[in-house]
Structure formats: structure tokens, C-alpha cells
Design a protein around this motif. Sequence first.
Motif, PDB file in Angstrom:
ATOM      1  N   LYS A   8       0.790  -1.279   0.206  1.00  0.00           N
ATOM      2  CA  LYS A   8      -0.056  -0.049   0.017  1.00  0.00           C
ATOM      3  C   LYS A   8       0.808   1.323  -0.105  1.00  0.00           C
ATOM      4  CE  LYS A   8      -4.307  -1.312  -0.166  1.00  0.00           C
ATOM      5  NZ  LYS A   8      -5.027  -1.315  -1.265  1.00  0.00           N
ATOM      6  N   LEU A   9       1.879   1.294   0.674  1.00  0.00           N
ATOM      7  CA  LEU A   9       2.971   2.463   0.860  1.00  0.00           C
ATOM      8  C   LEU A   9       3.506   2.518  -0.422  1.00  0.00           C
ATOM      9  CD1 LEU A   9       4.000   2.413   4.396  1.00  0.00           C
ATOM     10  CD2 LEU A   9       2.776   4.097   3.485  1.00  0.00           C
ATOM     11  N   PHE A  10       4.135   1.411  -0.912  1.00  0.00           N
ATOM     12  CA  PHE A  10       4.624   1.551  -2.265  1.00  0.00           C
ATOM     13  C   PHE A  10       3.878   2.300  -3.361  1.00  0.00           C
ATOM     14  CE2 PHE A  10       5.714  -0.361  -6.503  1.00  0.00           C
ATOM     15  CZ  PHE A  10       7.056   0.391  -6.545  1.00  0.00           C
ATOM     16  N   ARG A  11       2.792   1.756  -3.388  1.00  0.00           N
ATOM     17  CA  ARG A  11       1.501   2.142  -4.324  1.00  0.00           C
ATOM     18  C   ARG A  11       1.274   3.698  -4.067  1.00  0.00           C
ATOM     19  NH1 ARG A  11       3.013  -1.235  -7.943  1.00  0.00           N
ATOM     20  NH2 ARG A  11       2.589  -3.228  -7.640  1.00  0.00           N
ATOM     21  N   ALA A  12       1.142   3.956  -2.824  1.00  0.00           N
ATOM     22  CA  ALA A  12       0.953   5.389  -2.553  1.00  0.00           C
ATOM     23  C   ALA A  12       2.234   6.318  -2.988  1.00  0.00           C
ATOM     24  CB  ALA A  12       0.588   5.577  -1.037  1.00  0.00           C
ATOM     25  N   LEU A  13       3.266   5.938  -2.576  1.00  0.00           N
ATOM     26  CA  LEU A  13       4.436   6.787  -2.974  1.00  0.00           C
ATOM     27  C   LEU A  13       4.550   6.642  -4.409  1.00  0.00           C
ATOM     28  CD1 LEU A  13       6.970   5.996  -0.264  1.00  0.00           C
ATOM     29  CD2 LEU A  13       5.364   7.640  -0.349  1.00  0.00           C
ATOM     30  N   GLU A  14       4.475   5.908  -5.378  1.00  0.00           N
ATOM     31  CA  GLU A  14       4.409   5.785  -6.610  1.00  0.00           C
ATOM     32  C   GLU A  14       3.544   6.961  -7.226  1.00  0.00           C
ATOM     33  OE1 GLU A  14       5.519   1.981  -8.991  1.00  0.00           O
ATOM     34  OE2 GLU A  14       3.533   2.005  -8.350  1.00  0.00           O
ATOM     35  N   GLU A  15       2.352   7.093  -6.702  1.00  0.00           N
ATOM     36  CA  GLU A  15       1.336   8.133  -7.042  1.00  0.00           C
ATOM     37  C   GLU A  15       1.607   9.591  -6.624  1.00  0.00           C
ATOM     38  OE1 GLU A  15      -2.764   6.784  -6.288  1.00  0.00           O
ATOM     39  OE2 GLU A  15      -2.234   4.681  -7.030  1.00  0.00           O
ATOM     40  N   ASP A  16       2.117   9.773  -5.340  1.00  0.00           N
ATOM     41  CA  ASP A  16       2.161  11.002  -4.863  1.00  0.00           C
ATOM     42  C   ASP A  16       3.241  11.029  -3.774  1.00  0.00           C
ATOM     43  OD1 ASP A  16       1.676  13.662  -3.809  1.00  0.00           O
ATOM     44  OD2 ASP A  16      -0.030  12.899  -2.417  1.00  0.00           O
ATOM     45  N   LEU A  17       4.279  11.903  -4.082  1.00  0.00           N
ATOM     46  CA  LEU A  17       5.281  12.195  -3.192  1.00  0.00           C
ATOM     47  C   LEU A  17       5.522  13.408  -2.474  1.00  0.00           C
ATOM     48  CD1 LEU A  17       8.345  10.636  -5.304  1.00  0.00           C
ATOM     49  CD2 LEU A  17       7.385   9.980  -3.247  1.00  0.00           C
ATOM     50  N   SER A  18       4.355  14.161  -2.204  1.00  0.00           N
ATOM     51  CA  SER A  18       3.990  15.342  -2.045  1.00  0.00           C
ATOM     52  C   SER A  18       4.079  15.356  -0.232  1.00  0.00           C
ATOM     53  CB  SER A  18       3.057  16.099  -2.361  1.00  0.00           C
ATOM     54  OG  SER A  18       1.670  15.519  -2.168  1.00  0.00           O
ATOM     55  N   GLN A  19       3.585  14.666   0.291  1.00  0.00           N
ATOM     56  CA  GLN A  19       3.690  14.443   1.637  1.00  0.00           C
ATOM     57  C   GLN A  19       4.805  14.144   2.432  1.00  0.00           C
ATOM     58  OE1 GLN A  19      -0.363  12.914   3.012  1.00  0.00           O
ATOM     59  NE2 GLN A  19      -0.898  12.992   0.903  1.00  0.00           N
ATOM     60  N   ALA A  20       5.599  14.738   3.157  1.00  0.00           N
ATOM     61  CA  ALA A  20       6.874  14.415   3.553  1.00  0.00           C
ATOM     62  C   ALA A  20       6.662  13.245   4.676  1.00  0.00           C
ATOM     63  CB  ALA A  20       7.643  15.679   4.046  1.00  0.00           C
ATOM     64  N   VAL A  21       5.728  13.584   5.466  1.00  0.00           N
ATOM     65  CA  VAL A  21       5.828  12.451   6.669  1.00  0.00           C
ATOM     66  C   VAL A  21       5.554  11.159   6.096  1.00  0.00           C
ATOM     67  CG1 VAL A  21       5.013  11.511   8.772  1.00  0.00           C
ATOM     68  CG2 VAL A  21       5.355  14.170   8.439  1.00  0.00           C
ATOM     69  N   LEU A  22       4.597  10.861   5.171  1.00  0.00           N
ATOM     70  CA  LEU A  22       4.167   9.719   4.528  1.00  0.00           C
ATOM     71  C   LEU A  22       5.330   9.309   3.580  1.00  0.00           C
ATOM     72  CD1 LEU A  22       2.052   7.633   3.640  1.00  0.00           C
ATOM     73  CD2 LEU A  22       1.299   9.043   1.643  1.00  0.00           C
ATOM     74  N   VAL A  23       6.072  10.124   3.067  1.00  0.00           N
ATOM     75  CA  VAL A  23       7.337   9.532   2.309  1.00  0.00           C
ATOM     76  C   VAL A  23       8.460   8.940   3.088  1.00  0.00           C
ATOM     77  CG1 VAL A  23       9.394  10.572   1.079  1.00  0.00           C
ATOM     78  CG2 VAL A  23       7.062  11.182   0.344  1.00  0.00           C
ATOM     79  N   ARG A  24       8.536   9.612   4.215  1.00  0.00           N
ATOM     80  CA  ARG A  24       9.302   8.989   5.358  1.00  0.00           C
ATOM     81  C   ARG A  24       9.076   7.722   5.695  1.00  0.00           C
ATOM     82  NH1 ARG A  24      10.142  14.254   8.640  1.00  0.00           N
ATOM     83  NH2 ARG A  24      11.435  15.490   7.051  1.00  0.00           N
ATOM     84  N   VAL A  25       7.645   7.806   6.350  1.00  0.00           N
ATOM     85  CA  VAL A  25       7.182   6.390   6.671  1.00  0.00           C
ATOM     86  C   VAL A  25       7.324   5.196   5.721  1.00  0.00           C
ATOM     87  CG1 VAL A  25       4.931   5.245   7.387  1.00  0.00           C
ATOM     88  CG2 VAL A  25       5.802   7.352   8.488  1.00  0.00           C
TER      89      VAL A  25
END
Length: 139
Positions: A8-25
Amino acid sequence: LYAYVAHKLFRALEEDLSQAVLVRVGVWCIGEYADMLLVPPPEGEGEPAPQQAVVDLMDRVMRLHSATTTTKAFTLNALVKMTARFGATSAVQEQIGDLLRTYRASMDVELQQRSCEYETLLEPEWRGIQPDMVAKMPV
């Protein structure tokens, strides 16, 4: 659960890298559980992630104009863990090595130190201890 979250996190980051905390997690989880991305996700929700796609995502994160030192350090950690999780696919391992060397001349001492230490860890004389050095975090 770990495989589900990693996918889920891999797919979320593929789509959007704008949320810094989500990117780190996401980067941390992908580094810890990269091996779980190589198999189909639980519940049949999609396809396995190719190693190249995972490494390319880490490359994109490192190149973000908004990436902080912390984000870049997390990405270096994830990349060094991937060297053990992905096995010996030479093209992917070579790209990971290139990405790890990115900051060896950085003005940021923290990134420079990590880059140099991780590059040294990948040298053949350290291969014996590398799996222990990058083992998964105990839960």
C-alpha cells in the motif's frame, strides 16, 4: 499485515510524493520489507513490484526538491537494506550502489558519512556481516 502495508505504501508513493511524513514512513517500510514487495500482495490486490521499480522510486525520493536531510538519510538506509533483501541481481545492485554513492561528497556531513559507510559495507570483505548489519528491525 507487513506485506499489505508495504504494498500500500509503495503504491501510494508511486502516485504522490508530496506528503513529507508519508514519504519517510513509506521509505522506511519499503526498506524493511522490500522482499515482501516482490511477491503478490495479500488479498490479490495487484501485482508484485519489480525490483527496478522499487529502486527507481527511491531514486525519485532522493531527487525531490522538498526532500530534507532526514528523508535522504531514510532513503540511504532503505537502499542499503535492499541490497540484502533483493539478492544479487547485478543491474539493480549496481544502481543501488550508485545511489548510495550519491552523497559521498555531500556538504551535509550526516549524508556523507552514511554514504561512505554504506559504500564500504558493500565491499566484498564485508559481505559476511552485511546480512546481520541490515537485518529487519525486531518487532
